[in-house]
Write a protein that holds these residues in place. Structure first.
Motif, PDB file in Angstrom:
ATOM      1  N   THR A   1      37.078  67.106  16.711  1.00 26.37           N
ATOM      2  CA  THR A   1      37.493  67.420  18.067  1.00 26.37           C
ATOM      3  C   THR A   1      36.556  66.786  19.072  1.00 26.37           C
ATOM      4  N   ASP A   2      37.078  66.508  20.222  1.00 31.74           N
ATOM      5  CA  ASP A   2      36.284  65.984  21.324  1.00 31.74           C
ATOM      6  C   ASP A   2      35.923  67.169  22.208  1.00 31.74           C
ATOM      7  N   LEU A   3      34.658  67.492  22.284  1.00 23.96           N
ATOM      8  CA  LEU A   3      34.227  68.675  23.016  1.00 23.96           C
ATOM      9  C   LEU A   3      34.438  68.543  24.519  1.00 23.96           C
ATOM     10  N   ARG A   4      34.631  67.317  24.998  1.00 25.39           N
ATOM     11  CA  ARG A   4      34.858  67.133  26.432  1.00 25.39           C
ATOM     12  C   ARG A   4      36.268  67.515  26.849  1.00 25.39           C
ATOM     13  N   VAL A   5      37.201  67.580  25.899  1.00 23.39           N
ATOM     14  CA  VAL A   5      38.586  67.911  26.210  1.00 23.39           C
ATOM     15  C   VAL A   5      38.836  69.348  25.788  1.00 23.39           C
ATOM     16  N   PRO A   6      39.344  70.194  26.687  1.00 18.83           N
ATOM     17  CA  PRO A   6      39.635  71.577  26.297  1.00 18.83           C
ATOM     18  C   PRO A   6      40.595  71.609  25.111  1.00 18.83           C
ATOM     19  N   SER A   7      40.397  72.547  24.189  1.00 17.84           N
ATOM     20  CA  SER A   7      41.175  72.584  22.948  1.00 17.84           C
ATOM     21  C   SER A   7      42.675  72.676  23.195  1.00 17.84           C
ATOM     22  N   GLU A   8      43.105  73.318  24.287  1.00 21.80           N
ATOM     23  CA  GLU A   8      44.541  73.429  24.529  1.00 21.80           C
ATOM     24  C   GLU A   8      45.164  72.085  24.904  1.00 21.80           C
ATOM     25  N   HIS A   9      44.337  71.067  25.224  1.00 18.96           N
ATOM     26  CA  HIS A   9      44.853  69.748  25.574  1.00 18.96           C
ATOM     27  C   HIS A   9      44.630  68.717  24.477  1.00 18.96           C
ATOM     28  N   GLN A  10      44.061  69.114  23.360  1.00 20.31           N
ATOM     29  CA  GLN A  10      43.827  68.178  22.260  1.00 20.31           C
ATOM     30  C   GLN A  10      45.065  68.112  21.378  1.00 20.31           C
ATOM     31  N   GLN A  11      45.383  66.905  20.906  1.00 21.61           N
ATOM     32  CA  GLN A  11      46.486  66.750  19.973  1.00 21.61           C
ATOM     33  C   GLN A  11      45.950  66.929  18.557  1.00 21.61           C
ATOM     34  N   PRO A  12      46.585  67.814  17.784  1.00 21.57           N
ATOM     35  CA  PRO A  12      46.082  68.053  16.443  1.00 21.57           C
ATOM     36  C   PRO A  12      46.402  66.915  15.463  1.00 21.57           C
ATOM     37  N   TYR A  13      47.360  66.048  15.794  1.00 24.94           N
ATOM     38  CA  TYR A  13      47.773  64.985  14.888  1.00 24.94           C
ATOM     39  C   TYR A  13      47.707  63.646  15.607  1.00 24.94           C
ATOM     40  N   GLY A  14      47.530  62.572  14.816  1.00 23.60           N
ATOM     41  CA  GLY A  14      47.635  61.238  15.385  1.00 23.60           C
ATOM     42  C   GLY A  14      49.082  60.984  15.802  1.00 23.60           C
ATOM     43  N   THR A  15      49.288  60.033  16.680  1.00 21.81           N
ATOM     44  CA  THR A  15      50.625  59.768  17.213  1.00 21.81           C
ATOM     45  C   THR A  15      51.622  59.401  16.119  1.00 21.81           C
ATOM     46  N   ALA A  16      51.253  58.508  15.217  1.00 19.48           N
ATOM     47  CA  ALA A  16      52.175  58.098  14.150  1.00 19.48           C
ATOM     48  C   ALA A  16      52.523  59.271  13.247  1.00 19.48           C
ATOM     49  N   TYR A  17      51.528  60.088  12.925  1.00 20.35           N
ATOM     50  CA  TYR A  17      51.792  61.250  12.069  1.00 20.35           C
ATOM     51  C   TYR A  17      52.653  62.269  12.815  1.00 20.35           C
ATOM     52  N   GLU A  18      52.389  62.447  14.091  1.00 20.98           N
ATOM     53  CA  GLU A  18      53.201  63.385  14.878  1.00 20.98           C
ATOM     54  C   GLU A  18      54.657  62.921  14.926  1.00 20.98           C
ATOM     55  N   GLN A  19      54.873  61.615  15.035  1.00 24.09           N
ATOM     56  CA  GLN A  19      56.240  61.089  15.009  1.00 24.09           C
ATOM     57  C   GLN A  19      56.892  61.339  13.655  1.00 24.09           C
ATOM     58  N   MET A  20      56.119  61.190  12.589  1.00 18.61           N
ATOM     59  CA  MET A  20      56.647  61.492  11.261  1.00 18.61           C
ATOM     60  C   MET A  20      57.014  62.974  11.171  1.00 18.61           C
ATOM     61  N   LEU A  21      56.137  63.831  11.671  1.00 20.08           N
ATOM     62  CA  LEU A  21      56.416  65.266  11.652  1.00 20.08           C
ATOM     63  C   LEU A  21      57.657  65.603  12.478  1.00 20.08           C
ATOM     64  N   GLU A  22      57.827  64.931  13.596  1.00 23.86           N
ATOM     65  CA  GLU A  22      59.031  65.158  14.413  1.00 23.86           C
ATOM     66  C   GLU A  22      60.284  64.793  13.627  1.00 23.86           C
ATOM     67  N   LYS A  23      60.229  63.700  12.865  1.00 26.00           N
ATOM     68  CA  LYS A  23      61.381  63.313  12.041  1.00 26.00           C
ATOM     69  C   LYS A  23      61.643  64.372  10.970  1.00 26.00           C
ATOM     70  N   VAL A  24      60.586  64.831  10.318  1.00 24.40           N
ATOM     71  CA  VAL A  24      60.746  65.869   9.290  1.00 24.40           C
ATOM     72  C   VAL A  24      61.265  67.157   9.934  1.00 24.40           C
ATOM     73  N   ARG A  25      60.719  67.505  11.076  1.00 25.81           N
ATOM     74  CA  ARG A  25      61.173  68.708  11.775  1.00 25.81           C
ATOM     75  C   ARG A  25      62.652  68.615  12.108  1.00 25.81           C
ATOM     76  N   TYR A  26      63.084  67.454  12.592  1.00 24.56           N
ATOM     77  CA  TYR A  26      64.496  67.249  12.922  1.00 24.56           C
ATOM     78  C   TYR A  26      65.365  67.298  11.664  1.00 24.56           C
ATOM     79  N   GLU A  27      64.974  66.526  10.636  1.00 23.07           N
ATOM     80  CA  GLU A  27      65.757  66.463   9.388  1.00 23.07           C
ATOM     81  C   GLU A  27      65.856  67.834   8.716  1.00 23.07           C
ATOM     82  N   GLY A  28      64.756  68.577   8.741  1.00 25.25           N
ATOM     83  CA  GLY A  28      64.715  69.858   8.065  1.00 25.25           C
ATOM     84  C   GLY A  28      65.060  71.046   8.938  1.00 25.25           C
ATOM     85  N   ALA A  29      65.289  70.798  10.232  1.00 22.10           N
ATOM     86  CA  ALA A  29      65.595  71.868  11.199  1.00 22.10           C
ATOM     87  C   ALA A  29      64.498  72.933  11.207  1.00 22.10           C
ATOM     88  N   TYR A  30      63.243  72.471  11.132  1.00 18.26           N
ATOM     89  CA  TYR A  30      62.121  73.391  11.152  1.00 18.26           C
ATOM     90  C   TYR A  30      61.831  73.816  12.593  1.00 18.26           C
TER      91      TYR A  30
END
Length: 147
Positions: free
Chosen positions: A3-32
């Protein structure tokens, strides 16, 4: 996660952009309902696949996937005992404590995203390496090889 301590935790992205896009596809496909639920499915299924794949297909697939997904896949030591597609789903269900139906759903949802990253040629190579039953999990017809 680092984590970057300079950025408040509520504004940090837990995943990299490419992985988040993959998760979005899985979320859509699986209706999670959430990305966290999609992440659980991805980690379960890619861990299982990492125990099944070896050789060039394993290396090539890892190179196609987002970094977080590739780490999950390659962190597993390949198991030499072959599992059919159905045995793969049963193994994942036993490891996760989920029902067979839920695990089958998770597997199909994740494999759809994996196939999108890998492309048809690599998926075909992967399917040639694995025992019967995986083609259906990847959303393909199960073709029998001529004897």
């Amino acid at each position: 996660m680092i984590t970057d301590l300079r950025v408040p935790s509520e504004h940090q992205q837990p995943y990299g952009t490419a992985y988040e896009q993959m998760l979005e596809k899985v979320r859509y496909e699986g209706a999670y309902p959430t990305l966290e639920r999609a992440d659980e499915a991805v980690r379960l299924v890619l861990s299982g696949l990492g125990r099944r794949l070896t050789g060039e297909e394993r290396v090539d697939l890892a190179a196609c996937l987002p970094q977080e997904a590739a780490r999950v896949l390659t962190a597993q030591i390949p198991d030499t005992r072959p599992l059919t597609g159905w045995a793969f789903v049963k193994d994942l269900a036993a490891r996760s404590g989920a029902s067979l139906a839920t695990t089958r759903w998770d597997t199909g949802s994740v494999f759809a995203a994996v196939a999108a990253h890998a492309g048809p040629d690599l998926v075909t190579r992967i399917l040639h390496q694995l025992p019967t039953g995986y083609a259906l999990l990847f959303g393909r017809a199960e073709l029998k090889r001529a004897a």
